[in-house]
Design an enzyme around this catalytic site. Structure first.
Site, PDB file in Angstrom:
ATOM      1  N   LYS A  10      -1.678  16.743 -26.063  1.00  0.00           N
ATOM      2  CA  LYS A  10      -2.925  17.453 -26.295  1.00  0.00           C
ATOM      3  C   LYS A  10      -4.022  16.443 -26.603  1.00  0.00           C
ATOM      4  CE  LYS A  10      -4.916  21.158 -29.165  1.00  0.00           C
ATOM      5  NZ  LYS A  10      -4.642  22.145 -30.224  1.00  0.00           N
ATOM      6  N   SER A  17      -2.429  27.743 -33.087  1.00  0.00           N
ATOM      7  CA  SER A  17      -2.769  27.142 -31.799  1.00  0.00           C
ATOM      8  C   SER A  17      -1.607  26.523 -31.041  1.00  0.00           C
ATOM      9  CB  SER A  17      -3.869  26.092 -31.988  1.00  0.00           C
ATOM     10  OG  SER A  17      -5.096  26.704 -32.319  1.00  0.00           O
ATOM     11  N   SER A  21      -5.602  26.881 -29.363  1.00  0.00           N
ATOM     12  CA  SER A  21      -6.371  25.883 -28.651  1.00  0.00           C
ATOM     13  C   SER A  21      -5.518  25.008 -27.744  1.00  0.00           C
ATOM     14  CB  SER A  21      -7.091  24.978 -29.666  1.00  0.00           C
ATOM     15  OG  SER A  21      -6.145  24.283 -30.475  1.00  0.00           O
TER      16      SER A  21
END
Length: 493
Positions: A79, A183, A159
């Site tokens: 990420k 998330s 996210s």
């Protein structure tokens, strides 16, 4: 072994194939890089095939010498909130366009080169995410939205939407994510994969671009619980010299207890997770998974988490407050974007931040600055912290009656793009079932539990007491041995 089906193999299967010399790390990396052409679903923000293949060649050398790490040669993608030396790091924001860190995040190190003490994984690149990890849909990235592989008209969740979509689309066997209010768990649910957020502080936050420091926690995302157990075993461990929030708790082999019997396991069912607002298709899938647990010998126990509804206002006071402080460092002075035309230093600050930050980030910074301002700190922030403590206490009372808590991850399946465009609060409300565990710092995970409306995935959430990740992974693994939801994949993948 042919290389045509490498993308369908799990982390565990790839690790075994590499160790037994059935395939080389370069062959595996080459196969996955070929799948990234055109950047399906806009999942990746930075790819460098030369870096990836160089790492794979180094892995092959260690495998040949018999010195490889736990996951030597297995691909992973990170990420884009974890800083990396070999790839740009933007946190999905224009304000960090092109930024390259001089060091790797601890979590990247722990999964990376075994010569530096890591697990030996090979990085495929950096994954798209909501800007500074602020969002529940991955519509807030400055570099375009990520689409859900199950239905490209729908959000992948946020996210960590890029991480979830990349794993679901078989673009990487594993990915890192971060979970501040859900998330990891929510996008895992929306994309039909498995993800776990460990106890706050078990995995180092060093090198993770901060959103809300008392909540942010990194964790793994993969297709099943066994893979998550392997990844989490490599990720966890103390990092006391570099991370003040790191816990002095030794690393653990989370695969050791995956096959324990669930006979007598008490699974708490919070009545607040099954009330008005939970979609019928989600409830049906979760109920079906819970019945499977009963078949496996577990006992369902009704419990109450009475302050569940308060988790939304509490979170959206505390998290923006911390964000307003953390994001003050992005001012155009030392790194990242800087406005071209300005009259003085203050004007440069204003224009840089106005140009560099997206609407959701600005909204949370302003909210956070407001609740921390003179006259409002006691009324909002201090009260939110008191209720946060009460939410944590609710969990501890519940754990006197049960071993694990289960329920839905989100009230609905993934929604269509634009549905909540004019109502950010609607996105916030979607986090109601994931926020309580985050506020309490508890481990939580999502695993596939079936399918809902229009064939979209539904996730089952499991929440454990502090340091009970092994118990969660065991419960998830046993369910996955009894069901095949985690084996399903989107059409055309």
């Amino acid at each position: 072994m042919t290389t045509s089906n490498l993308h369908d193999m799990t982390v565990a299967e790839l690790a075994q194939a590499l160790k037994s010399k059935q395939v080389s790390a370069v062959e595996v990396a080459t196969g996955f890089l070929a799948r990234l052409g055109g950047n399906p679903h806009n999942t990746f923000l930075d790819i460098d095939s030369e870096v990836t293949l160089a790492q794979a060649q180094a892995s092959d050398a260690r495998l040949a010498a018999g010195t490889g790490g736990l996951l030597e040669g297995v691909p992973v993608a990170h990420k884009d909130v974890f800083v990396t030396r070999d790839f740009a790091t933007t946190a999905g924001s224009k304000i960090l366009t092109g930024y390259r860190s001089p060091f790797d995040a601890t979590l990247v190190q722990k999964l990376g080169a075994s010569a530096q003490g890591g697990a030996g994984m090979v990085s495929l690149g950096k994954l798209n995410c909501d800007e500074f990890a602020m969002g529940s849909s991955n519509e807030n990235s400055a570099f375009g939205k990520v689409t859900n592989p199950w239905d490209t008209a729908r959000v992948p969740g946020g996210s960590s939407g890029g991480s979830a979509a990349a794993v679901a689309a078989r673009l990487t066997p594993a990915a890192t994510g971060t979970d501040t209010g859900g998330s990891i768990r929510q996008p895992a649910s929306f994309c039909g994969i498995t993800g776990i957020k460990p106890t706050y502080g078990r995995a180092s936050r060093y090198g993770m671009i901060a959103y809300a420091s008392s909540l942010d926690q990194g964790g793994p995302m993969a297709r099943n619980a066994e893979d998550c157990a392997l990844l989490l075993s490599a990720m966890c461990g103390p990092d006391l010299d570099r991370d003040s929030t790191s816990l002095d708790v030794a690393a653990e082999d989370f695969t050791a207890s995956l096959n324990q019997s669930l006979e007598g396991l008490r699974i708490g069912i919070p009545k607040e997770f099954f009330g008005e607002g939970l979609a019928a298709d989600v409830r049906a899938a979760v109920d079906s998974a819970l019945r499977e647990y009963e078949k496996l010998g577990a006992k369902l126990v009704p419990i109450s988490l009475p302050r569940t509804e308060l988790s939304i206002p509490v979170y959206y006071i505390i998290a923006p407050a911390e964000a307003s402080s953390n994001l003050s460092r992005f001012d155009g002075v030392k790194f990242g974007h800087r406005a071209k035309d300005y009259t003085d230093l203050v004007d440069m600050y204003k224009k840089t931040r106005a140009e560099g930050f997206g609407n959701e980030v600005k909204r949370r910074i302003m909210t956070g600055a407001y609740v921390l301002s003179h006259g409002y700190y006691d009324a909002y922030y201090l009260q939110a912290q008191k209720i946060r403590r009460m939410i944590a206490d609710d969990f501890q009372r519940a754990f006197t009656e049960c071993d694990v808590i289960a329920g839905p991850v989100a009230p609905s399946v993934a929604w269509k793009f634009g549905e909540n465009a004019n109502d950010p609060v609607a996105d916030y409300l979607a986090d109601i079932f994931t926020l309580p565990a985050s506020l309490a710092g508890l481990p939580g995970m999502s695993l596939p539990a079936g399918f809902g409306a229009q064939g979209m995935p539904v996730g089952l959430q499991l929440i454990g007491n502090y340091f009970k990740e092994a118990q969660l992974l065991n419960a998830a693994h046993r369910l996955q041995q009894a069901t095949d939801f985690h084996l399903q994949k989107p059409a055309g993948v």
